[in-house]
Motif scaffolding. Structure first.
Motif, PDB file in Angstrom:
ATOM      1  N   ASN A  73      25.123   6.195  -7.395  1.00 58.37           N
ATOM      2  CA  ASN A  73      26.531   6.757  -8.174  1.00 58.37           C
ATOM      3  C   ASN A  73      26.179   7.925  -8.916  1.00 58.37           C
ATOM      4  O   ASN A  73      27.302   8.106  -9.547  1.00 58.37           O
ATOM      5  N   MET A  75      24.688   8.119 -11.645  1.00 55.28           N
ATOM      6  CA  MET A  75      24.608   7.974 -13.040  1.00 55.28           C
ATOM      7  C   MET A  75      23.671   8.718 -13.808  1.00 55.28           C
ATOM      8  O   MET A  75      23.627   8.761 -15.079  1.00 55.28           O
ATOM      9  N   ILE A  78      23.879  12.133 -16.474  1.00 54.02           N
ATOM     10  CA  ILE A  78      24.337  12.501 -17.990  1.00 54.02           C
ATOM     11  C   ILE A  78      22.836  12.584 -18.308  1.00 54.02           C
ATOM     12  O   ILE A  78      22.895  12.747 -19.670  1.00 54.02           O
ATOM     13  N   VAL A 103      33.319  11.798  -9.963  1.00 51.22           N
ATOM     14  CA  VAL A 103      34.396  10.823 -10.442  1.00 51.22           C
ATOM     15  C   VAL A 103      35.021   9.947  -9.492  1.00 51.22           C
ATOM     16  O   VAL A 103      35.201   8.897  -9.511  1.00 51.22           O
ATOM     17  N   ARG A 106      32.215   7.535  -8.132  1.00 51.01           N
ATOM     18  CA  ARG A 106      31.876   6.506  -8.917  1.00 51.01           C
ATOM     19  C   ARG A 106      33.030   5.508  -8.999  1.00 51.01           C
ATOM     20  O   ARG A 106      33.071   4.154  -9.263  1.00 51.01           O
ATOM     21  N   ARG A 107      34.056   5.869  -8.525  1.00 45.10           N
ATOM     22  CA  ARG A 107      35.212   4.727  -8.289  1.00 45.10           C
ATOM     23  C   ARG A 107      34.919   4.074  -6.799  1.00 45.10           C
ATOM     24  O   ARG A 107      35.416   2.965  -6.858  1.00 45.10           O
ATOM     25  N   GLY A 130      39.746   0.955 -15.829  1.00 39.68           N
ATOM     26  CA  GLY A 130      39.516   1.719 -14.512  1.00 39.68           C
ATOM     27  C   GLY A 130      40.721   1.990 -13.750  1.00 39.68           C
ATOM     28  O   GLY A 130      40.959   3.026 -13.196  1.00 39.68           O
ATOM     29  N   ILE A 133      42.933   4.529 -15.769  1.00 41.67           N
ATOM     30  CA  ILE A 133      42.438   6.156 -15.585  1.00 41.67           C
ATOM     31  C   ILE A 133      42.609   6.489 -14.497  1.00 41.67           C
ATOM     32  O   ILE A 133      42.755   7.784 -14.153  1.00 41.67           O
ATOM     33  N   VAL A 186      38.839  -1.799  -9.718  1.00 44.24           N
ATOM     34  CA  VAL A 186      39.205  -0.653  -9.100  1.00 44.24           C
ATOM     35  C   VAL A 186      38.930  -0.701  -7.394  1.00 44.24           C
ATOM     36  O   VAL A 186      39.015   0.376  -7.040  1.00 44.24           O
TER      37      VAL A 186
END
Lengths: 273, 283
Positions: A73, A75, A78, A103, A106-107, A130, A133, A186
């Motif tokens: 995903n 991650m 970052i 984005v 990751r959903r 979730g 947003i 989500v």
């Protein structure tokens, strides 16, 4: 490739037959390398992860299994100076392609972390995060999805009378199930779990394992674990990582009972690691 | 062996005593200040002090209503200007900690923090008083705000960095954008601490006198106009304390007492906020 887009109710009601009929590849990894700065930590990983099955990643500390699961995903984006090379296809689309919206990715690919990380908000607001947003404001819909998510995470009955209490007041095991509920809310297709039970006591751990067993009907689950008994209990397929390489991957019975590689056998029989 | 042990015990006792003495020496001035302020100030304090204006020389009584309102207005202006700037700046520093720009900003904040308050006052005088040739509440508030900014910046940055990294990952993993994660999860998690920083900064500037002398100046009359000179507790205390009149001296003590109580209240509030944050981080 068949991608079913189903309402959660439908998913829950799906017959077993459909699950078996869709035993196809959800995530396809080819020649995937990963670097932290100039240090290469993953070497040419190639692996197919089937839809609606549990795939466990095992291996000693520092073997790259966490880095790998966090690559799915993105991650790791970052972390400064971290970069992946190669392809990870989800439903045939490259996660590392230039047009991937992180984005959006990751959903679709939910994640549960080793250390439970509920937000310092109420139980309700954690699960709603979730959804909010994503733009969902309708109170009735929120209530409904939150109840359903908490039910699926086997937490509803423990918290239904205190949804607006702080999530930090929950026990460690409950917090982790809350994080799972939050990820489920989500409605992702894939659930990544990075040692989700390593900080929990045996009772909380067995609850999480039962949960994983139930969730695999509807989700593609990838779980990193240090605990080989756990991998043997929850997974359908098992992949053994060592020093940044994928040593062996296959049906869990093959990996645990009849591995091809000497290294795998040594590890699963507890001769090292 | 036993002689050695005895020597060690004696040394230990000596140093314990020295430490205790040092604590007492450090606390004596604080205790004396509080004692005098309470002894002289509490008796001089009455309802008139809060509700009445200063009386002309020779008439006894009167109060500091205008100075109390003035101080509140001045720190209000300071906060209105320093809090957004300081907080946003602190967020930037914690989000981009390693960039060249951030290290310059951090250094600048530290330097600004060390600038004597009277120099900040002269600066505000130069840019806000000289051009319009009039002392004003705005100029005083800006001078105080400039003193607040570095404190707010650094506390905001430090407290945001204390927020566990897992919270950021949790938000991002749910599909939050970076900005969303910061403003919906990380900042709220650190909010009690950030508020503390703001309160501490307010307490610090509420007691400033020097930067107000030639910015807000002083005003014997009731004024809430931001473009007019305005009274403040600190400058009023200064004016009264150096006067030759007993009645004014008593008023100065009362003002000092009130000021100390205000700052004490802010500090206690800040403490309570920190305690809440710590409780949250432990669990």
């Amino acid at each position: 490739m068949i991608t079913l887009v189903l309402e959660p109710e439908q998913k829950a009601a799906m017959p077993q037959v459909a699950t078996q009929a869709n035993d196809d590849t959800k995530i396809s990894v080819r020649d995937f390398d990963f670097f932290y700065g100039s240090a290469k930590v993953l070497h040419g990983i190639s692996l197919d992860i089937p839809a609606r099955k549990v795939t466990a990643l095992i291996g000693p500390s520092g073997c790259g299994k966490s880095t790998f699961i966090r690559s799915i995903n993105r991650m790791n984006d970052i972390i400064t100076d971290a970069r992946g090379k190669g392809t990870i296809l989800i439903d045939g689309k490259n996660v590392y392609g230039g047009d991937t919206d992180v984005v959006e990715l990751r959903r679709r690919v939910g994640m549960v972390f080793q250390k439970s990380n509920p937000f310092p908000k109420s139980i309700y607001d954690n699960v709603a995060y979730g959804l909010r947003i994503g733009g969902l404001r309708n109170k009735r819909q929120l209530d409904e999805i939150i109840e359903r998510s908490l039910t699926r995470a086997a937490l509803w009955h423990e918290v239904k009378d205190r949804l607006h209490a702080s999530a930090l007041a929950l026990s460690g095991g409950q917090q982790q199930r809350l994080c799972i509920a939050r990820a489920l809310a989500v409605d992702p297709e894939i659930l990544l779990m990075d040692e989700p039970a390593s900080a929990l006591d045996p009772i909380a751990t067995s609850k999480i394992e039962e949960l994983i067993y139930e969730l695999k009907d509807n989700y593609t689950i990838v779980i990193v674990t240090h605990n080989m008994q756990q991998a043997a209990r929850v997974s359908d397929r098992t992949a053994f990582f060592m020093l940044g390489r994928l040593v062996e991957e296959g049906d869990k019975n093959t990996i645990f009972m009849n591995p091809k590689e000497k290294m795998t056998e040594d590890y699963v029989t507890g001769r090292f690691g | 062996m036993t002689a050695n042990l005895r020597r060690r015990k004696i040394y230990s006792r000596i140093f314990e005593t020295l430490c205790a003495l040092a604590v007492i020496v450090a606390l004596i001035p604080l205790a004396m200040i509080l004692f005098y302020v309470i002894k002289e100030g509490f008796g001089a304090l009455n309802l008139d002090f809060f509700t009445h204006m200063p009386k002309p020389v020779g008439e006894s009584g009167g109060g500091m209503a205008n100075a109390i309102a003035g101080t509140l207005i001045l720190i209000g202006i300071a906060a209105a200007f320093a809090v957004p700037v300081g907080c946003l700046c602190g967020i930037h520093l914690s989000e981009y900690p390693a960039t060249k720009f951030s290290s310059i900003v951090r250094f600048a904040a530290d330097v600004l923090n060390g600038v004597p308050s009277i120099v900040v006052g002269i600066f505000a005088y130069g840019i806000l008083v000289l051009p319009v040739k009039r002392f004003s509440a705005i100029a005083g508030g800006v001078a105080l705000g400039l003193l607040m900014i570095p404190i707010v910046v650094r506390t905001t940055e430090e407290l945001l960095r204390l927020v566990p990294g897992g919270l950021r990952e949790g938000a991002l993993a749910l599909g939050a954008t970076r900005g969303r994660a910061v403003f919906s999860v990380i900042v709220p998690a650190a909010l009690p601490g950030i508020l503390t920083g703001i309160l501490v900064a307010l307490a610090r500037v509420a007691g400033e006198t020097a930067p107000l002398l030639f910015t807000a100046f002083n005003n014997r009359f009731w004024s809430t106009s931001l473009t007019q000179p305005i009274a403040s507790l600190t400058v009023q205390i200064f004016t009264y304390a150096i006067s030759p009149y007993d009645d004014w001296h008593r008023q100065a003590w009362a003002g000092a007492f009130l000021l100390v109580m205000m700052i004490l209240a802010l500090s206690i509030l800040a403490r309570l906020a920190v305690r809440r944050l710590e409780r949250m981080n432990r669990s």
